[in-house]
Every structure is written in structure tokens, then in C-alpha cells.
Design an enzyme around this catalytic site. Structure first.
Site, PDB file in Angstrom:
ATOM      1  N   GLY A  99       0.798  -1.219   0.000  1.00 23.83           N
ATOM      2  CA  GLY A  99       0.000   0.000   0.000  1.00 23.83           C
ATOM      3  C   GLY A  99       0.833   1.272   0.000  1.00 23.83           C
ATOM      4  N   GLN A 100       0.118   2.403   0.085  1.00 24.56           N
ATOM      5  CA  GLN A 100       0.773   3.726   0.047  1.00 24.56           C
ATOM      6  C   GLN A 100       1.800   3.854   1.162  1.00 24.56           C
ATOM      7  OE1 GLN A 100      -1.774   7.049   1.056  1.00 24.56           O
ATOM      8  NE2 GLN A 100      -0.367   8.560   0.194  1.00 24.56           N
ATOM      9  N   LEU A 101       1.414   3.488   2.384  1.00 26.24           N
ATOM     10  CA  LEU A 101       2.360   3.592   3.510  1.00 26.24           C
ATOM     11  C   LEU A 101       3.312   2.402   3.557  1.00 26.24           C
ATOM     12  CD1 LEU A 101      -0.105   5.165   5.881  1.00 26.24           C
ATOM     13  CD2 LEU A 101       2.309   5.683   6.134  1.00 26.24           C
ATOM     14  N   ILE A 127      -2.475  11.245   4.392  1.00 27.41           N
ATOM     15  CA  ILE A 127      -1.054  11.178   4.054  1.00 27.41           C
ATOM     16  C   ILE A 127      -0.859  11.468   2.567  1.00 27.41           C
ATOM     17  CG2 ILE A 127       1.040   9.760   4.094  1.00 27.41           C
ATOM     18  CD1 ILE A 127      -0.072  10.153   6.890  1.00 27.41           C
ATOM     19  N   TYR A 161     -14.915   2.112   8.472  1.00 24.05           N
ATOM     20  CA  TYR A 161     -13.463   2.260   8.636  1.00 24.05           C
ATOM     21  C   TYR A 161     -13.137   2.897   9.992  1.00 24.05           C
ATOM     22  CZ  TYR A 161      -8.777   4.206   7.702  1.00 24.05           C
ATOM     23  OH  TYR A 161      -7.455   4.551   7.771  1.00 24.05           O
TER      24      TYR A 161
HETATM   25  N1  LIG Z   1      -2.965   6.743   3.734  1.00 24.51           N
HETATM   26  C1  LIG Z   1      -3.569   7.480   4.650  1.00 24.51           C
HETATM   27  O1  LIG Z   1      -3.850   8.662   4.418  1.00 24.51           O
HETATM   28  C2  LIG Z   1      -3.887   6.875   6.006  1.00 24.51           C
HETATM   29  C3  LIG Z   1      -4.447   7.720   6.987  1.00 24.51           C
HETATM   30  C4  LIG Z   1      -4.776   7.168   8.228  1.00 24.51           C
HETATM   31  C5  LIG Z   1      -4.512   5.822   8.491  1.00 24.51           C
HETATM   32  N2  LIG Z   1      -3.955   5.036   7.524  1.00 24.51           N
HETATM   33  C6  LIG Z   1      -3.729   3.624   7.852  1.00 24.51           C
HETATM   34  O2  LIG Z   1      -2.430   3.225   7.475  1.00 24.51           O
HETATM   35  C7  LIG Z   1      -2.448   1.861   7.015  1.00 24.51           C
HETATM   36  C8  LIG Z   1      -1.860   1.800   5.628  1.00 24.51           C
HETATM   37  O3  LIG Z   1      -2.655   2.622   4.773  1.00 24.51           O
HETATM   38  P1  LIG Z   1      -2.339   2.803   3.234  1.00 24.51           P
HETATM   39  O4  LIG Z   1      -2.682   4.190   2.882  1.00 24.51           O
HETATM   40  O5  LIG Z   1      -1.007   2.268   2.899  1.00 24.51           O
HETATM   41  O6  LIG Z   1      -3.484   1.864   2.622  1.00 24.51           O
HETATM   42  P2  LIG Z   1      -3.527   1.208   1.163  1.00 24.51           P
HETATM   43  O7  LIG Z   1      -4.962   1.003   0.824  1.00 24.51           O
HETATM   44  O8  LIG Z   1      -2.682   1.964   0.230  1.00 24.51           O
HETATM   45  O9  LIG Z   1      -2.844  -0.204   1.439  1.00 24.51           O
HETATM   46  C9  LIG Z   1      -3.451  -1.205   2.218  1.00 24.51           C
HETATM   47  C10 LIG Z   1      -2.868  -2.548   1.795  1.00 24.51           C
HETATM   48  O10 LIG Z   1      -3.535  -3.577   2.542  1.00 24.51           O
HETATM   49  C11 LIG Z   1      -3.698  -4.686   1.677  1.00 24.51           C
HETATM   50  N3  LIG Z   1      -4.784  -5.558   2.151  1.00 24.51           N
HETATM   51  C12 LIG Z   1      -6.120  -5.362   2.020  1.00 24.51           C
HETATM   52  N4  LIG Z   1      -6.780  -6.406   2.557  1.00 24.51           N
HETATM   53  C13 LIG Z   1      -5.841  -7.269   3.046  1.00 24.51           C
HETATM   54  C14 LIG Z   1      -5.910  -8.537   3.709  1.00 24.51           C
HETATM   55  N5  LIG Z   1      -7.073  -9.128   3.975  1.00 24.51           N
HETATM   56  N6  LIG Z   1      -4.739  -9.124   4.056  1.00 24.51           N
HETATM   57  C15 LIG Z   1      -3.551  -8.531   3.781  1.00 24.51           C
HETATM   58  N7  LIG Z   1      -3.433  -7.352   3.142  1.00 24.51           N
HETATM   59  C16 LIG Z   1      -4.582  -6.729   2.778  1.00 24.51           C
HETATM   60  C17 LIG Z   1      -3.977  -4.086   0.311  1.00 24.51           C
HETATM   61  O11 LIG Z   1      -3.683  -5.015  -0.745  1.00 24.51           O
HETATM   62  C18 LIG Z   1      -3.050  -2.867   0.311  1.00 24.51           C
HETATM   63  O12 LIG Z   1      -1.807  -3.151  -0.299  1.00 24.51           O
HETATM   64  C19 LIG Z   1      -3.905   1.408   7.088  1.00 24.51           C
HETATM   65  O13 LIG Z   1      -4.113   0.673   8.271  1.00 24.51           O
HETATM   66  C20 LIG Z   1      -4.681   2.696   7.107  1.00 24.51           C
HETATM   67  O14 LIG Z   1      -5.890   2.542   7.781  1.00 24.51           O
HETATM   68  C21 LIG Z   1      -3.656   5.534   6.295  1.00 24.51           C
END
Ligand SMILES: NC(=O)c1ccc[n+]([C@@H]2O[C@H](COP(=O)([O-])OP(=O)(O)OC[C@H]3O[C@@H](n4cnc5c(N)ncnc54)[C@H](O)[C@@H]3O)[C@@H](O)[C@H]2O)c1
Length: 321
Positions: free
Chosen positions: A13-15, A175, A145
């Protein structure tokens, strides 16, 4: 180099992409096990171990923790806010049931020294104070969520108390980053806008001009994550999740910041269902507890982030100025 073996869920994912890259710089590529339900395509994830893992599969996670003798776990896998509203049951299954599976796997395996769980400003809702939202306040989340993240926060504190798991957590704001695209959140416009500015010189925002939200540039999100994970356990007074802030802006502010570099940039507005989610979220965050406990301080404001984002996005599309 410190000897740790770290497993990251949701690594594609993004993070995750950026956290894995940074962890591999710190601990060595072979010591960071990237996992996800999808295979990696980003270059930064291809230089070390990768395992396909659905986080709801507790037995498989326990097996991986044992196989690699994992010492730290970064649990990033989740379904984000806007995507979660399209399939609320899936969002609950992955974000909450999946998190319980991760916690139980960590307890069963018994050798996880630190566990990272990101929460979100989505835990807040209509009755939360919108300005300088305090650490302890109303958490009347409106999306599945947000509900799942808040339940996750409380279960983090519960597993810390009853199982001694050293879980650490941040409530990230939106982010913004240039390496990967965001995964279906309410703040995604603040990434898309830079790409469209470079590629087309114009952008249609799915949030209204004056929708203020708390935001953070990726280098600050990484800085906060590692500062929290590097802190001594005694410094951590918040075992649910820490408020975390950096800047607050609306789409019109971003457009103005972009026009400093691309004067002809145009924006218009077509708010969609994500507007209703944004309207329930805070506009700015009081992160004084994080600042006091482990010295949190952000580096980027909107103009510094905009200059850096445009530089990297232009580089990505090979646009010369
Ligand atoms: N990006 C933001 O702005 C933001 C803000 C607040 C919190 N967060 C939190 O940070 C974390 C990472 O966020 P992100 O932006 O990288 O999200 P993202 O959607 O870019 O990535 C999430 C990843 O989780 C994977 N995934 C989904 N279901 C799954 C499963 N059942 N088993 C294993 N992997 C699975 C997806 O394939 C994806 O690669 C998350 O927990 C999110 O809630 C992100």
C-alpha cells in the site's frame, strides 16, 4: 546494525511501500518480510523477502512469524474509508476481525517485542470538536473504517494490559506522497491534485473548495512512525492511539500553493459521497501528548510539501520545466 526481523502486513500500500523501504535501509533487506494479499510491483519491495498473506488467516501468520523468527510486526493492512463504505462488511472483516487475528497470532507466537497499528482521524465524528481536536474526546466515528479503527485502538490497549503486547499506534491524518498512489481514502484528492497539475494543468476536486482537513507529508509520517517505535516503552503513555498533526488545508489552499509553481493551474469542484465523510472529520489536531511523550515535531508545511511533491511528480512523468 540492530538485529531485528520485522514483518509488515499490507506492504504493497501507500504507507507500506515506504515503511518497508525505510525499514530495509535500517535493518537490512533480508530482515524485513513484506506481506500482502496482492503481489508487489513497486521496485522498493522487490529487493527482499515477500510472502502472500491474507491477515484474516491467523494460522498462516503464526507460521510466518515462526519461519522468519520475527521480532517486530507492522500491521498496515486495511480497507480505507471511502472504499470501506462500498463494502462495509468486508471493511469490518479485514480491519477489525483481521486485527484480532493479528493480535492473537502475536500472542500465540509469543516473541513479538513491538507491534505497530496505525489508526486514523476517522475515529472522530460529528460531535467531536473540529478545531484542535484533543487526544481524549468524543469518538463517534461514522464510517465502518472509523468504527473498526476505534475498536482496534481499544483492543490495542486491552491486549497491552492483558497480554503485555507492546502495541504502539498513531492516528494518522491524510497522508500525501509521490511514490505510490493512495488506496481509496477521503483525503486522496491531496495526492491526485499534484499528478493532474503536472499532467493536465487542471483538476476536479471531489471535496469542496473550503473543506479543511488535517494532512501530513509522507516524510513526516515516516518520521513519526519511527520516533514512536524507537521510543522507550516508559515514554508511551497512550496505549490506544496518539493524535498526530502537521498541517491543515483545504483544496483551494493546495490550488494556490500549486499556482506558485504552475501559474496557469485550474481547479473546479464536484463534491461526491466522500464530502459527507470529510464533513464529519476534524479540521485540525491537538497532538501535544505525542509532542510531550516522545518529542513529535513535523518538518513540512503546505508550501514546502508542494515544492517537493511537484519536483518528484515531474520527475516521475519526466516533465521538464
Ligand atoms: N494513507 C492514509 O492517508 C492513512 C491515513 C490514516 C490511516 N492510515 C492507515 O495506514 C495503514 C496503511 O494505509 P495505506 O494508505 O497504505 O493503505 P492502502 O490502501 O494503500 O494499502 C493497504 C494494503 O492492505 C492490503 N490488504 C487489504 N486487505 C488485506 C488482507 N485481507 N490481508 C492482507 N493485506 C490486505 C492491500 O492489498 C493494500 O496493499 C492502514 O491501516 C490505514 O488505515 C492511512
Amino acid at each position: 546494525m540492530i538485529s531485528e526481523t520485522i514483518l509488515v502486513t499490507g506492504a504493497c500500500g501507500q504507507l507500506g511501500t515506504e515503511i518497508v523501504t525505510e525499514l530495509r535501509k535500517r535493518y537490512g533487506s533480508s530482515s524485513v518480510i513484506a506481506t500482502d494479499v496482492v503481489r508487489p510491483t513497486h521496485q522498493g519491495l522487490l529487493d527482499g523477502p515477500f510472502e502472500l498473506l491474507d491477515i484474516t488467516n491467523q494460522a498462516q501468520l503464526v507460521a510466518l512469524l515462526s519461519k522468519y523468527r520475527v521480532t517486530q510486526l507492522y500491521h498496515l493492512a486495511a480497507i480505507l474509508s471511502a472504499k470501506g463504505e462500498q463494502d462495509p462488511k468486508l471493511a469490518w472483516h479485514v480491519n477489525f476481525t483481521g486485527y484480532i487475528a493479528v493480535l492473537d497470532a502475536a500472542v500465540a507466537y509469543g516473541k513479538i517485542a513491538k507491534l505497530y497499528f496505525p489508526s486514523s482521524i476517522a475515529v472522530f465524528g460529528n460531535d467531536t470538536p473540529k478545531q484542535n481536536t484533543p487526544q481524549q474526546t468524543v469518538t463517534d466515528a461514522n464510517t465502518v473504517y472509523g468504527i473498526s479503527k476505534f475498536a482496534g485502538e481499544r483492543f490495542s490497549a486491552y491486549y497491552y494490559k492483558h497480554h503485555g503486547l507492546d502495541i504502539r499506534s498513531l492516528r494518522y491524518p491524510g497522508i500525501i506522497s509521490h511514490s505510490t498512489m493512495p488506496g481509496g481514502g477521503t483525503t486522496d484528492y491531496a495526492v491526485h491534485i499534484y499528478h493532474e497539475a503536472v499532467l493536465k494543468g487542471r483538476y476536479t476536486s471531489f471535496l469542496s473548495a473550503d473543506t479543511y482537513l488535517p494532512m501530513m507529508y509522507m516524510p513526516d509520517a515516516l518520521k513519526a512512525t519511527f520516533a514512536l517505535m524507537d521510543a522507550e516503552a516508559i515514554q508511551i503513555t497512550e496505549r490506544g492511539s496518539y493524535n498526530l498533526g502537521a498541517m491543515s488545508f483545504c483544496p483551494e489552499d493546495v490550488a494556490k500553493a500549486i499556482r506558485v509553481h504552475i501559474p496557469e493551474f485550474e481547479i473546479d469542484y464536484a463534491p461526491d459521497s466522500r464530502q459527507q465523510i470529510a464533513d464529519t472529520w476534524p479540521q485540525s489536531i491537538d497532538d501535544s501528548v505525542a509532542r510531550a511523550d516522545w518529542g513529535w515535531k513535523p518538518d513540512y508545511d503546505l508550501s514546502a510539501m508542494t515544492a517537493d511533491m511537484l519536483h518528484h511528480v515531474r520527475e516521475r512523468y519526466l516533465v521538464t520545466v
